[in-house]
Design an enzyme around this catalytic site. Sequence first.
Site, PDB file in Angstrom:
ATOM      1  NE  ARG B 127       5.106  -6.692 -23.191  1.00  0.00           N
ATOM      2  CZ  ARG B 127       4.686  -7.687 -23.960  1.00  0.00           C
ATOM      3  NH1 ARG B 127       3.497  -7.626 -24.536  1.00  0.00           N
ATOM      4  NH2 ARG B 127       5.451  -8.733 -24.164  1.00  0.00           N
ATOM      5  CE  LYS B 149       9.508   9.335  -7.356  1.00  0.00           C
ATOM      6  NZ  LYS B 149      10.437   9.616  -6.240  1.00  0.00           N
ATOM      7  CD  GLU B 191       5.868  12.182   3.004  1.00  0.00           C
ATOM      8  OE1 GLU B 191       6.240  13.087   2.233  1.00  0.00           O
ATOM      9  OE2 GLU B 191       6.543  11.165   3.227  1.00  0.00           O
ATOM     10  CE  LYS B 233       4.127  13.460  -5.353  1.00  0.00           C
ATOM     11  NZ  LYS B 233       4.057  12.170  -4.708  1.00  0.00           N
ATOM     12  CD  GLU B 243      12.794  11.357  -7.910  1.00  0.00           C
ATOM     13  OE1 GLU B 243      11.657  11.017  -7.594  1.00  0.00           O
ATOM     14  OE2 GLU B 243      13.820  10.975  -7.324  1.00  0.00           O
ATOM     15  NE  ARG B 247       7.716  12.470  -8.621  1.00  0.00           N
ATOM     16  CZ  ARG B 247       6.798  11.668  -9.106  1.00  0.00           C
ATOM     17  NH1 ARG B 247       6.539  11.680 -10.398  1.00  0.00           N
ATOM     18  NH2 ARG B 247       6.117  10.862  -8.314  1.00  0.00           N
ATOM     19  CG  ASN B 251      13.275  11.972  -3.316  1.00  0.00           C
ATOM     20  OD1 ASN B 251      12.324  11.242  -3.057  1.00  0.00           O
ATOM     21  ND2 ASN B 251      13.858  11.997  -4.503  1.00  0.00           N
ATOM     22  CG  HIS B 254      11.965  10.929   1.450  1.00  0.00           C
ATOM     23  ND1 HIS B 254      11.372  12.058   1.957  1.00  0.00           N
ATOM     24  CD2 HIS B 254      10.944  10.074   1.153  1.00  0.00           C
ATOM     25  CE1 HIS B 254      10.048  11.898   1.954  1.00  0.00           C
ATOM     26  NE2 HIS B 254       9.761  10.711   1.471  1.00  0.00           N
ATOM     27  CG  HIS B 258      13.811   6.167   1.567  1.00  0.00           C
ATOM     28  ND1 HIS B 258      13.935   6.505   0.238  1.00  0.00           N
ATOM     29  CD2 HIS B 258      12.482   6.090   1.810  1.00  0.00           C
ATOM     30  CE1 HIS B 258      12.738   6.629  -0.300  1.00  0.00           C
ATOM     31  NE2 HIS B 258      11.837   6.394   0.635  1.00  0.00           N
ATOM     32  CG  HIS B 270       7.404   6.955   4.501  1.00  0.00           C
ATOM     33  ND1 HIS B 270       8.628   6.664   3.931  1.00  0.00           N
ATOM     34  CD2 HIS B 270       6.959   8.075   3.875  1.00  0.00           C
ATOM     35  CE1 HIS B 270       8.899   7.561   2.994  1.00  0.00           C
ATOM     36  NE2 HIS B 270       7.901   8.422   2.937  1.00  0.00           N
TER      37      HIS B 270
END
Lengths: 372, 372
Positions: B127, B149, B191, B233, B243, B247, B251, B254, B258, B270
């Site tokens: 956990r 993330k 990026e 960032k 997000e 945020r 993306n 993306h 993606h 990527h």
Amino acid sequence: MERNMEGTTVNVTVPAGAQASYEVRIGSGLLGRIPGETAELLPGARPFVVTDANLEKAGHLAAMAGDGFEDVYSIDPPGESSKTIETVEGIIDAMEQKRFGRDTVVLALGGGTVGDVAGFAAAIYKRGVPCVQIPTTTVAQADSAIGGKTGVDSKLSKNAYGAFHNPVRVYVDCATLRTLDDRDYRAGLVESVKHGMIMDAEYFGYMEAHMDGILARDDAALLHLAERNCAIKGRVVAEDPKEKGLRRILNYGHTIGHAVESLSGYALLHGEAVAIGIVGACRVAEALGSGAAEVTARAKAVLEKLGVPLRIEGIAKEPILDTMRRDKKSVGGRARFVLLKNMGETDPAGGGYAVEVPADIVDATLSELGAG
Amino acid sequence: MERNMEGTTVNVTVPAGAQASYEVRIGSGLLGRIPGETAELLPGARPFVVTDANLEKAGHLAAMAGDGFEDVYSIDPPGESSKTIETVEGIIDAMEQKRFGRDTVVLALGGGTVGDVAGFAAAIYKRGVPCVQIPTTTVAQADSAIGGKTGVDSKLSKNAYGAFHNPVRVYVDCATLRTLDDRDYRAGLVESVKHGMIMDAEYFGYMEAHMDGILARDDAALLHLAERNCAIKGRVVAEDPKEKGLRRILNYGHTIGHAVESLSGYALLHGEAVAIGIVGACRVAEALGSGAAEVTARAKAVLEKLGVPLRIEGIAKEPILDTMRRDKKSVGGRARFVLLKNMGETDPAGGGYAVEVPADIVDATLSELGAG
């Protein structure tokens, strides 16, 4: 930003999360209300049901979602042996195949395994989607559906994989307990006994006085148990959601319990293993001089009325000790116990609610319980 | 507790989480300091390193942990194809075998895959245990190591499994970039270009003016990039950690990115996929009448200097559209785009920072990019 000879340091602040709350709705015959009330709670969310074959057979899935509802993953076989990462993968694959997005709400209809597995799948699906818990067994209604602990076992230990993921709502429908088989029903009541022992001596007294009605599954008794269990569990997790202190009292009976449950290959039900663990914890407290023999006697008497096993059969001491050392509650490889000071009152142990017990006392207790 | 004809309702309160913060330490040649500083940060924690063969070969593991350090899981093969739940299971099995408990700290030494996989393993191990991120690639240093993330891909989509799990610290050691191969180095800079485009026109201008120094991996340029990237960032994730709004600007590029990354079978890196996605997002904005042709031209010019592909090769339109619909950013099965209003400025789109784009414009943009 701060620049010096060592380089630059940028501080990233993680803002405080907002306080949240969720309702536990308790009653008899609630299942049919769930889809409509979930649509009110989360407008536009797509429900995906996780359940198992027992619930389907008993008619509870149809009672909740209607005949022919297709966005369902049925855990097979039902029970602890399916509490694995492979089952979680199966659920996530099924949601992906049906193109469930972040607008998913998972409805977890079933016992502890369904709740733990479905709750964990919801916790990690696309970084978290909401989950409604609909526990249908004594153990899940008393304990596992409230408080946001989710997870699955690895080959080596229980809940090796897990996350804290609070449900957005819990429904406790006592009517679902009528279809539960007797052994499961009785084993699950051990969690209620545990609640009385750790937090509420009066509630423990109620169970001593009303055991016949409880075992007959009388509506009044079931509703009383549900209300007390949810109030106690809700109070503990609200005070300590991430198990930094007080919440550890819910692990009462679980140090030995988890180990023998796992080593029995899940031949022992969770509640049965916890019953053995409760007797063990009582005896440890006595051996340390902090627990009263009267508490042990009352606990044993109630647990005997439930008809659960109170002795370790066919499991050797060494693997139990080994498993306890690997338990997530262990620190530096040493097992810890939640212990009672008195009926309804735990030993805060400096705020940690977990007492390190000398190895010889643990050893003697396991022998006394029957470990080979 | 409230009782009426419908039954009883118990409210469970989930208290607000505390504000937290973590440091991003930026410099050159920091690796050797990490074990000691981690022991100061988390006294008594047992470090477990997740890395990959490339990092071992380059000597970075030894530089950090010393020769012969054994509590290591080395991801094999390195790269996106190992960003799977099976790799997470391998890491968790390794920690369990060595009896790592809740007192574990995971040190994630590597690129984006190492950070995502190790961060996710830390998020769900018992956990949640703490994680120190030590990104060693341009893409991970600029983007993935900050912000919490974590996740892994399923067969059907990226980050189908995931959790938000903030690191307890991040180390950005620019010296590790010197051993990075040229293609990875260049792709990761996309990026940084993205950061300039969405938040900081001046930073974009710096990259236009200093591309030679950047490509030569000059210390001054690398430190400047690291500082700007981490500041941008860090600011975005501090404002919107989960997000829900702002945020989403991260993306940018993306939505298409993606999809083509996944459909290339990860033949596209990527950053390369995001470069294609950035050009796509620029063209979508132009088609909607909200974006300027000049922004598109400047973006293409900088990306061309990086030498990354700007066209979709050998992937058909239908699977791209299909994958976009299944993306976690999609709502009700419709893909959404982050779009610029101007260089350094995104379209807030009513606070959602994600614009639903008519199907014909998406279609035309994919054709223009070369999708078959």
